[in-house]
Write an enzyme that holds these catalytic residues in place. Structure first.
Site, PDB file in Angstrom:
ATOM      1  CD  GLU A  49     -20.257 -38.741   4.050  1.00 25.56           C
ATOM      2  OE1 GLU A  49     -21.334 -39.352   3.960  1.00 25.56           O
ATOM      3  OE2 GLU A  49     -19.376 -38.793   3.164  1.00 25.56           O
TER       4      GLU A  49
ATOM      5  CG  ASP B 223     -26.597 -40.335  -1.445  1.00 28.38           C
ATOM      6  OD1 ASP B 223     -26.392 -39.253  -0.861  1.00 28.38           O
ATOM      7  OD2 ASP B 223     -26.039 -41.398  -1.112  1.00 28.38           O
TER       8      ASP B 223
END
Length: 523
Positions: A202, A341
């Site tokens: 994260e 991502d």
């Protein structure tokens, strides 16, 4: 597109490949299907693109983060078998669409006519055949041999990370150190290299983490742009260490994908959310943000392909302009990082792999030097030291997604489970250490730590905070917490045979990270 006049500086593309551990934990709507969809739509075509670029002799094309939990699934025999079956099922569904008889009624929930669905099915058959052939020939031993080839060829720099993707700032320091060191060791076992850089889960940072990284041999890591107050043009040593933080350039990254906009939402691209419920295929294009599924237009591959070229040209110009402007601003060649991502490219954005392939060729042709984070370090794209704030790449760029009111029960659960695990494992290893001779491997303690790390995965609070399969996320967190407690209770009460039986049972579902060794837990 701008011509090939060389621009100052360096551009780095970073992809972060991560899913939680899904094997043996449900199929649909959340579970193994999520893994197989991402594998077929993103991982297979991405590696196909990278091997194509490697065959052209291109080096340093991108920095690729692959978390240990994803690597474990992409190498796992059970998952490999499941993936091959899933690809076969995709081929059957495509064949069903391609052979719809004349006169069959359309799915009332989509606007795709039977004729359009047949044409779509023919194209899907060809794609499924290619994927099956690729998987059977190239992937038969899992992902690690492929990654090793790409690393050895210099095509990619591989980033590592801690086991099971915990939100590190909230983790007990001993378990945090253990997860990171074991994660780096897991990557070494798979590809024969220990990553110098990591993608912290994260992009979460807490002051002091740089000392953990330095101790583990990590030389660089990623943070989001606001962590560096938006000035991401150079890497920055953190505190009094030599560990360098690189920041994601949001102006460039958000051109592709942001919380509100980006290329994948264009009307020409395939719509992720609209299914043909007869075959499970996705035959519609986005058409418009407010257009309901039953009004979506059929997917037009030629139209989408033309738009890919438009968006490649746009991105190249954005990167060129940013490099020129930032280099002029700081008075030296600047570094621009776009980070995403991996699953965006193919899974969420069907055309993403083609866009990647074309943009990674177009950037050098337009005078942009492309390199990895390690290239940036070697090239001196490093500025003065900085003190970083507590941060992440989540909403608000702080920790609220993982510490907010919605997930207060998970924060409490994690703290309790970690305390139980560390106390139990410490006691078990102390008792075992009293035996004369080398300290033997304790598979029960190993499984306690394995389940604990799965409990504290950052995915569960993220999914709850974002209300994305929140019930599944809570179920998984509490399931692994139960496994930890069940084994630990049996062991702590002296019922070692029961603890062994329980550990063996849970290991059949959660046997990832076979080299995890509780004896390496900092004492």
């Amino acid at each position: 597109m701008t011509g090939g006049d060389e621009v100052p500086g360096l551009f780095t593309l970073v992809l972060h490949t991560h899913l939680p551990w899904l094997a043996h934990h449900g199929r649909w709507p959340v579970g193994e299907e999520w893994l197989y969809q991402s594998w077929s739509a993103a991982y297979l075509p991405l590696l196909r693109v990278l091997f194509g670029l490697a065959d052209e002799g291109r080096t340093g094309v991108l920095t690729l983060g692959v978390t240990p939990v994803v690597a474990a699934q992409l190498d796992d025999p059970y998952c490999l078998d499941g993936m091959y079956r899933w690809l076969g099922n995709w081929r059957l569904r495509a064949a069903e669409a391609a052979s719809l008889p004349a006169g069959v009624k359309s799915d009332p929930l989509t606007a795709c006519s039977p004729e359009a669905l047949r044409a779509f099915g023919i194209r899907e058959c060809a794609e499924a055949d290619q994927a099956l052939d690729d998987f059977a020939t190239r992937w038969r031993h899992g992902a690690s041999p492929l990654l090793r080839d790409l690393i050895d060829a210099g095509t990619v720099e591989l980033l590592g990370g801690p086991l099971a993707h915990p939100f590190q700032p909230l983790l007990a320091p001993r378990l945090r150190e253990f997860a990171l060191r074991e994660g780096l060791a897991d990557t070494w076992l798979r590809v024969g290299r220990t990553p110098a850089g990591i993608w912290a889960p994260e992009c979460a940072y807490a002051p002091g983490l740089e000392h953990d990284y330095a101790s583990a041999g990590v030389s660089h890591f990623l943070v989001d742009g606001p962590s560096l107050h938006g000035d991401t043009t150079l890497g920055r040593p953190v505190g009094d260490t030599n560990v360098v933080a690189f920041g994601r350039d949001l102006k460039v990254s958000y051109r592709v994908w942001s919380p509100k906009s980006g290329y994948p939402g264009h009307a020409a691209y395939r719509d992720f959310h609209t299914y043909d419920h007869r075959t499970g295929l996705k035959p519609a294009r986005v058409t418009g943000r407010a257009v309901p599924p039953d009004r979506k237009a059929p997917y037009d591959p030629e139209r989408a392909d033309r738009m890919v070229d438009v968006h490649v040209a746009d991105f190249v110009e954005v990167v060129r302009s940013r490099l020129c402007a930032e280099s002029e601003r700081i008075g030296r060649p600047a570094h621009v990082i776009a980070a995403f991502d991996t699953e965006l490219f193919g899974h969420w954005w069907y055309e993403g792999p083609v866009w990647l392939q074309r943009v990674l060729r177009a950037l050098p042709a337009a005078g942009v030097r492309v390199g990895t984070l390690s290239d940036a370090l070697a090239g001196g794209y490093v500025g003065a030291a900085v003190e970083l704030p507590a941060s992440s790449w989540g909403s608000g760029k702080d920790w609220r997604v993982w510490t907010g009111e919605k997930v207060a029960d998970l924060v409490q659960l994690n703290a309790e489970v970690v305390d139980t695990a560390l106390t139990t494992v410490d006691k078990a290893l102390t008792q075992t250490a009293s035996v004369i001779g080398p300290l033997p491997r304790d598979r029960i303690a190993d499984q306690i730590l394995r389940e604990t790390l799965l409990t504290v995965s950052s995915d569960w609070p993220f999914m709850v905070s974002k209300d994305s399969a929140a019930d599944y996320a809570r179920y998984r967190a509490y399931l692994h917490a139960h496994a930890t407690r069940e084994i630990a209770d049996a062991l702590a009460s002296g019922r070692r045979q029961t603890a062994q039986r329980l550990a063996d049972g849970w290991n059949r579902a959660d046997g990832l990270f076979g080299a995890l060794d509780a004896r390496r837990l900092p004492r």
